[in-house]
Design a protein around this motif. Structure first.
Motif, mmCIF file in Angstrom:
data_model
loop_
_atom_site.group_PDB
_atom_site.id
_atom_site.type_symbol
_atom_site.label_atom_id
_atom_site.label_comp_id
_atom_site.label_asym_id
_atom_site.label_seq_id
_atom_site.Cartn_x
_atom_site.Cartn_y
_atom_site.Cartn_z
ATOM 1 N N LEU A 88 35.902 33.804 -4.470
ATOM 2 C CA LEU A 88 35.481 34.475 -5.702
ATOM 3 C C LEU A 88 34.750 33.503 -6.622
ATOM 4 O O LEU A 88 33.779 33.868 -7.280
ATOM 5 C CB LEU A 88 36.687 35.101 -6.415
ATOM 6 N N GLU A 89 35.210 32.254 -6.641
ATOM 7 C CA GLU A 89 34.521 31.237 -7.458
ATOM 8 C C GLU A 89 33.103 31.013 -6.976
ATOM 9 O O GLU A 89 32.159 30.942 -7.770
ATOM 10 C CB GLU A 89 35.278 29.904 -7.354
ATOM 11 N N HIS A 109 35.172 26.967 2.421
ATOM 12 C CA HIS A 109 36.382 27.394 1.718
ATOM 13 C C HIS A 109 37.651 27.037 2.494
ATOM 14 O O HIS A 109 37.696 27.209 3.706
ATOM 15 C CB HIS A 109 36.327 28.908 1.468
ATOM 16 N N LEU A 151 48.110 35.319 1.048
ATOM 17 C CA LEU A 151 48.212 35.338 -0.411
ATOM 18 C C LEU A 151 49.625 35.019 -0.875
ATOM 19 O O LEU A 151 49.831 34.312 -1.860
ATOM 20 C CB LEU A 151 47.742 36.684 -0.974
ATOM 21 N N SER A 164 41.400 27.528 3.771
ATOM 22 C CA SER A 164 42.602 28.330 3.983
ATOM 23 C C SER A 164 43.475 27.566 4.957
ATOM 24 O O SER A 164 42.958 26.896 5.861
ATOM 25 C CB SER A 164 42.275 29.695 4.593
ATOM 26 N N ARG A 221 30.988 34.063 -7.950
ATOM 27 C CA ARG A 221 30.700 34.101 -9.388
ATOM 28 C C ARG A 221 29.596 33.095 -9.736
ATOM 29 O O ARG A 221 28.668 33.398 -10.475
ATOM 30 C CB ARG A 221 31.995 33.742 -10.139
ATOM 31 N N THR A 254 32.190 24.855 -4.556
ATOM 32 C CA THR A 254 31.447 24.954 -5.825
ATOM 33 C C THR A 254 30.479 23.778 -5.980
ATOM 34 O O THR A 254 30.019 23.511 -7.088
ATOM 35 C CB THR A 254 32.393 24.984 -7.054
ATOM 36 N N PRO A 272 44.525 29.206 -1.254
ATOM 37 C CA PRO A 272 43.400 29.257 -2.204
ATOM 38 C C PRO A 272 42.168 30.015 -1.702
ATOM 39 O O PRO A 272 41.195 30.173 -2.448
ATOM 40 C CB PRO A 272 43.046 27.775 -2.396
ATOM 41 N N TYR A 273 42.178 30.462 -0.442
ATOM 42 C CA TYR A 273 40.974 31.019 0.201
ATOM 43 C C TYR A 273 40.277 32.086 -0.653
ATOM 44 O O TYR A 273 39.089 31.980 -0.945
ATOM 45 C CB TYR A 273 41.386 31.585 1.560
ATOM 46 N N ARG A 274 41.013 33.114 -1.057
ATOM 47 C CA ARG A 274 40.363 34.206 -1.800
ATOM 48 C C ARG A 274 39.793 33.719 -3.133
ATOM 49 O O ARG A 274 38.661 34.047 -3.495
ATOM 50 C CB ARG A 274 41.343 35.357 -2.040
ATOM 51 N N ASP A 275 40.587 32.927 -3.868
ATOM 52 C CA ASP A 275 40.104 32.459 -5.170
ATOM 53 C C ASP A 275 38.861 31.581 -5.020
ATOM 54 O O ASP A 275 37.943 31.663 -5.831
ATOM 55 C CB ASP A 275 41.205 31.679 -5.899
ATOM 56 N N GLN A 276 38.847 30.739 -4.000
ATOM 57 C CA GLN A 276 37.666 29.887 -3.788
ATOM 58 C C GLN A 276 36.432 30.738 -3.490
ATOM 59 O O GLN A 276 35.333 30.449 -3.966
ATOM 60 C CB GLN A 276 37.910 28.903 -2.639
#
Ligand SMILES: CC1=C(CCC(=O)O)c2cc3nc(cc4[nH]c(cc5[nH]c(cc1n2)c(C)c5CCC(=O)O)c(CCC(=O)O)c4C)C(CCC(=O)O)=C3C
Ligand SMILES: [Fe+2]
Length: 313
Positions: A204-205, A118, A193, A120, A208, A150, A198-202
């Motif tokens: 979470l992706e 990921h 943030l 950051s 998921r 991903t 993008p660290y957190r969103d990546q």
């Protein structure tokens, strides 16, 4: 004629012995030595995991060796030969040492990749900046892979590990859906943030997609290993999450640290010792998925990212 391409494989780095912990910690703290108390606390954690052996050292060596083998096998008759070099953030061989070696070997074209999926600006961004500076000084043309969070084979590797550990709970009589799957990653200062990182969103992706692939619906994401500084770090922390889950009568927890790819302190201490102790106090069962280490699917993930980057030149 074979066309040699250097691959700078970057990773966090670890001390090689207890007497190197102080220099390592000082490097992490950007040249500020830790206090006696901080140093003792870190040494104690290393001693607790394996009594003075530093697993990340051998794990990184093994990953780099396996990557070179996988990469050259998958590149087939492309005409390229890939040579892998280590570059560590906080220990020798440092990122700059790895770039120097590429230059010494007369290689002019290189790819940089980090053993962390990921991006950051505070993690992978820092690795890339140092490699970029050094490679332009050395006259090497270097391209970078910023993230691969991903990649289908990475997702598959994590999902396989989640599924196989869920089987253990099943054998012990727990219904699959009652097990809470906790995806986790290293916390960072919350200010990232505001910087649009993008660290957190990546993360979470990844979570998921792994949950979907493993057929898991009962999951959440939590942070771990936050620094002990005065500015706020991303939360909730896993220890608080365990307390909250206990209040919700959750008894079975499977931790999937998808921000890490190797067995090291943050996994072997922060999860296997610290989080497990808290879970025990709360009468919960906590298990952790096995780390990827040299999982062939992980090695293929890295290799495919590298081959694609070379092809798109
Ligand atoms: C995002 C991230 C990753 C994941 C991505 C990546 O892999 O890059 C990661 C991995 C790791 N972190 C590690 C070790 C440590 N990190 C520390 C401190 C810090 N980590 C940070 C961030 C990250 N760290 C930050 C912002 C700090 C505060 C100081 C600073 O602003 O830089 C400290 C100091 C004491 C403490 O705070 O615990 C230690 C000992 C080890 C090696 C363990 C071993 O040797 O087995 C690994 C793989
Ligand atoms: Fe760290």
């Amino acid at each position: 004629m074979s066309n040699k391409i250097g691959v700078l494989v970057m990773s966090y780095g670890t001390p090689e012995s207890l007497d190197q912990v102080e220099a390592y910690y000082t490097h992490i703290r950007r040249g500020h030595p830790p206090t006696e108390e901080q140093l003792k606390e870190l040494k104690d954690r290393y001693e607790a995991i394996v009594g003075g052996v530093f697993p990340l050292r051998a794990n990184t060596d093994n990953q780099v060796e396996a990557l070179q083998e996988t990469l050259n096998r998958l590149s087939g008759d492309s005409g390229y030969e890939f040579v892998c070099y280590q570059g560590l953030k906080h220990a020798a061989p440092f990122i700059e040492d790895g770039v120097d070696k590429i230059a010494q070997d007369g290689i002019k074209e290189a790819i940089g990749i980090v053993l962390a999926p990921h991006y950051s600006v505070m993690s992978v961004g820092g690795y890339i900046k140092r490699a970029e500076t050094k490679s332009s000084e050395a006259g090497i043309s270097m391209k970078f892979i910023r993230s691969y969070h991903t990649h289908p084979k990475l997702i598959e590797a994590f999902a396989n590990r989640v599924s196989s550990k869920l089987e253990l709970f099943k054998e012990a009589g727990a219904e699959r859906d009652t097990v809470k799957v906790l995806f986790s990653a290293h916390s960072l200062p919350a200010k990232i943030l505001e910087m649009g990182d993008p660290y957190r969103d990546q993360l979470l992706e990844t979570s998921r997609e792994v949950a979907r692939k493993a057929g898991v619906s009962n999951w959440q994401f939590t942070w771990q290993s936050a620094g002990r500084t005065s500015d706020p770090w991303l939360g909730p922390d896993i220890l608080d999450t365990l307390h909250d889950l206990s209040k919700e009568q959750v008894e079975d927890v499977l931790v999937a640290p998808v921000g890490f790819v190797s067995d090291h302190l943050e996994v072997l201490y922060d999860l296997d010792i610290e989080a497990k102790t808290v879970a025990k106090e709360l009468d919960m069962r906590l298990e952790r998925i096995d780390s990827l280490n040299t999982d062939p699917l992980y090695m293929e993930t890295l290799s495919e990212m590298i081959l694609e980057t070379v092809k798109n030149n």
